[in-house]
Scaffold this motif. Structure first.
Motif, PDB file in Angstrom:
ATOM      1  N   PRO A 227      47.521  55.697  15.782  1.00  0.00           N
ATOM      2  CA  PRO A 227      46.322  54.962  15.343  1.00  0.00           C
ATOM      3  C   PRO A 227      45.926  55.299  13.912  1.00  0.00           C
ATOM      4  O   PRO A 227      45.184  54.557  13.287  1.00  0.00           O
ATOM      5  CB  PRO A 227      45.235  55.387  16.329  1.00  0.00           C
ATOM      6  N   ARG A 228      46.428  56.441  13.405  1.00  0.00           N
ATOM      7  CA  ARG A 228      46.179  56.738  11.998  1.00  0.00           C
ATOM      8  C   ARG A 228      47.042  55.755  11.190  1.00  0.00           C
ATOM      9  O   ARG A 228      47.932  55.119  11.717  1.00  0.00           O
ATOM     10  CB  ARG A 228      46.578  58.184  11.712  1.00  0.00           C
ATOM     11  N   ARG A 229      46.784  55.660   9.919  1.00  0.00           N
ATOM     12  CA  ARG A 229      47.437  54.599   9.133  1.00  0.00           C
ATOM     13  C   ARG A 229      48.958  54.658   9.141  1.00  0.00           C
ATOM     14  O   ARG A 229      49.615  53.668   8.878  1.00  0.00           O
ATOM     15  CB  ARG A 229      46.936  54.635   7.698  1.00  0.00           C
ATOM     16  N   CYS A 230      49.499  55.816   9.442  1.00  0.00           N
ATOM     17  CA  CYS A 230      50.961  55.915   9.341  1.00  0.00           C
ATOM     18  C   CYS A 230      51.668  54.959  10.302  1.00  0.00           C
ATOM     19  O   CYS A 230      52.775  54.521  10.029  1.00  0.00           O
ATOM     20  CB  CYS A 230      51.430  57.353   9.561  1.00  0.00           C
ATOM     21  N   GLY A 231      51.017  54.619  11.441  1.00  0.00           N
ATOM     22  CA  GLY A 231      51.599  53.628  12.349  1.00  0.00           C
ATOM     23  C   GLY A 231      52.934  54.037  12.938  1.00  0.00           C
ATOM     24  O   GLY A 231      53.721  53.209  13.394  1.00  0.00           O
ATOM     25  N   GLU A 232      53.184  55.329  12.947  1.00  0.00           N
ATOM     26  CA  GLU A 232      54.467  55.862  13.423  1.00  0.00           C
ATOM     27  C   GLU A 232      54.626  55.643  14.940  1.00  0.00           C
ATOM     28  O   GLU A 232      53.676  55.787  15.696  1.00  0.00           O
ATOM     29  CB  GLU A 232      54.507  57.366  13.080  1.00  0.00           C
ATOM     30  N   ALA A 233      55.855  55.298  15.350  1.00  0.00           N
ATOM     31  CA  ALA A 233      56.115  55.114  16.778  1.00  0.00           C
ATOM     32  C   ALA A 233      56.645  56.404  17.409  1.00  0.00           C
ATOM     33  O   ALA A 233      56.429  56.668  18.588  1.00  0.00           O
ATOM     34  CB  ALA A 233      57.099  53.969  16.989  1.00  0.00           C
ATOM     35  N   GLY A 234      57.337  57.203  16.620  1.00  0.00           N
ATOM     36  CA  GLY A 234      57.916  58.440  17.144  1.00  0.00           C
ATOM     37  C   GLY A 234      56.828  59.409  17.564  1.00  0.00           C
ATOM     38  O   GLY A 234      55.851  59.595  16.844  1.00  0.00           O
ATOM     39  N   HIS A 235      56.980  60.017  18.734  1.00  0.00           N
ATOM     40  CA  HIS A 235      55.906  60.876  19.236  1.00  0.00           C
ATOM     41  C   HIS A 235      56.414  61.776  20.348  1.00  0.00           C
ATOM     42  O   HIS A 235      57.495  61.553  20.894  1.00  0.00           O
ATOM     43  CB  HIS A 235      54.768  60.014  19.785  1.00  0.00           C
TER      44      HIS A 235
END
Ligand SMILES: [Zn+2]
Length: 318
Positions: free
Chosen positions: A43-51
């Protein structure tokens, strides 16, 4: 009585609902899917899918691989900071969405087995989600409007007098070429003045609507918001006796029956907007009883966490 395709639709049975959303794991999966249809996205701006995924207590939590921010499944949704199981929330969504004429907080308390303050908050949060979802849409085309009151009826020009708990509202229904209702909007207004109607029309009508009213002078305010106005002078007849106002009056009759049966008296001025919104939300989705719970879940996810102003000061949180 002829078979009615709304009344006789199958809807979603309680056993079918429990089969799909009866466990915490099923509810978590449904919430995750509603929140991130394509999978987790930071949800932060980075929009990263990896988690990575883990649990804080019992709460499913995601950590972004790029910025390492941790986000719980419920953070940033209507369910943020809840102490209740998701199964309780989902059951509430089910019960509220399937109850044609609404459900009181007291009935919800008994059915969910939660405290009254919790039931009240659950109901009001979900009604607010319905209200905000409704606000994304405006009526188009031919629209019948009627002036009405929560807590009373207009009669003999004594509008609004004699009762403090009496709130004026506009009831509007968009009809198709055959005159059948499509969507409704119900909104409290400060009073039946041209200015109040113009403000209402700017929020709830698309410009270019053809508004049909019973001739109450204030409805000319829709012209100030870019719509046309066609007053129908009712003379000595009641608007409900005229075919032009058949649907809006049928709907108002249903609303009155529902409010009378399901709710105890509530503070109309403070909460009327939510109750009206809940009625309109259900009416506008009346052909979709089966998918209503998942639609309401989507609304609850997109609305975000409830701001403090929702909460009554003396209420415990749920
Ligand atoms: Zn991130």
């Amino acid at each position: 009585m002829p078979m009615n395709r709304i009344q006789f639709q199958a809807g979603l049975s309680l056993p079918a609902f429990l089969e799909r959303f009866g466990t915490e794991g099923q509810c978590e999966a449904a919430l995750e899917k509603a929140r991130w249809p394509q999978g987790f996205c930071c949800p932060r701006r980075c929009g990263e899918a990896g988690h990575s995924e883990f649990r804080v207590g019992t709460l499913k939590t995601f950590e972004c691989r790029a910025c390492h921010r941790q986000t719980s499944l419920i953070a940033g949704t209507l369910f943020q900071a809840t102490h209740l199981a998701l199964t309780i929330w989902f059951l509430a969504i089910y019960l509220i969405s399937q109850a044609k004429t609404g459900l009181s907080s007291l009935a919800l308390m008994r059915k969910l087995g939660v405290s009254y303050p919790s039931a009240w908050l659950i109901q009001h949060k979900l009604m607010q989600a319905m209200d905000e979802r409704n606000a994304q849409y405006t009526l188009v085309g031919e629209v019948q409007v009627e002036d009405a009151y929560l807590g009373g009826e207009r009669s003999g020009g004594k509008a609004g007098r004699g009762s403090e708990n009496k709130v004026p509202f506009v009831a509007a229904v968009a009809v198709d070429a055959e005159g059948h209702p499509i969507y409704v909007k119900m909104a409290p207004i400060p009073g039946f003045t041209r200015k109040a109607i113009a403000d209402w029309a700017k929020a709830d009508l698309s410009p270019g609507c053809l508004v049909i009213s019973d001739g109450l002078a204030c409805f000319a305010g829709v012209v100030d918001a870019g719509s046309q106005h066609k007053p129908t002078i009712v003379g000595g007849r009641k608007p409900k006796d005229l075919p032009q106002f058949r649907w809006i009056n049928t709907i108002l009759g249903n609303l009155k029956t529902g409010f009378g049966g399901a709710y105890h008296a509530f503070d109309f001025a403070k909460y009327g907007s939510r109750y009206l919104a809940a009625f309109a939300y259900r009416f506008n989705r009346r052909f979709h009883l089966e998918s209503l719970p998942t639609r309401l879940l989507a609304a609850a996810v997109s609305i975000g966490p409830p701001p403090e102003r929702w909460l009554r000061q003396t209420e415990a949180s749920c």
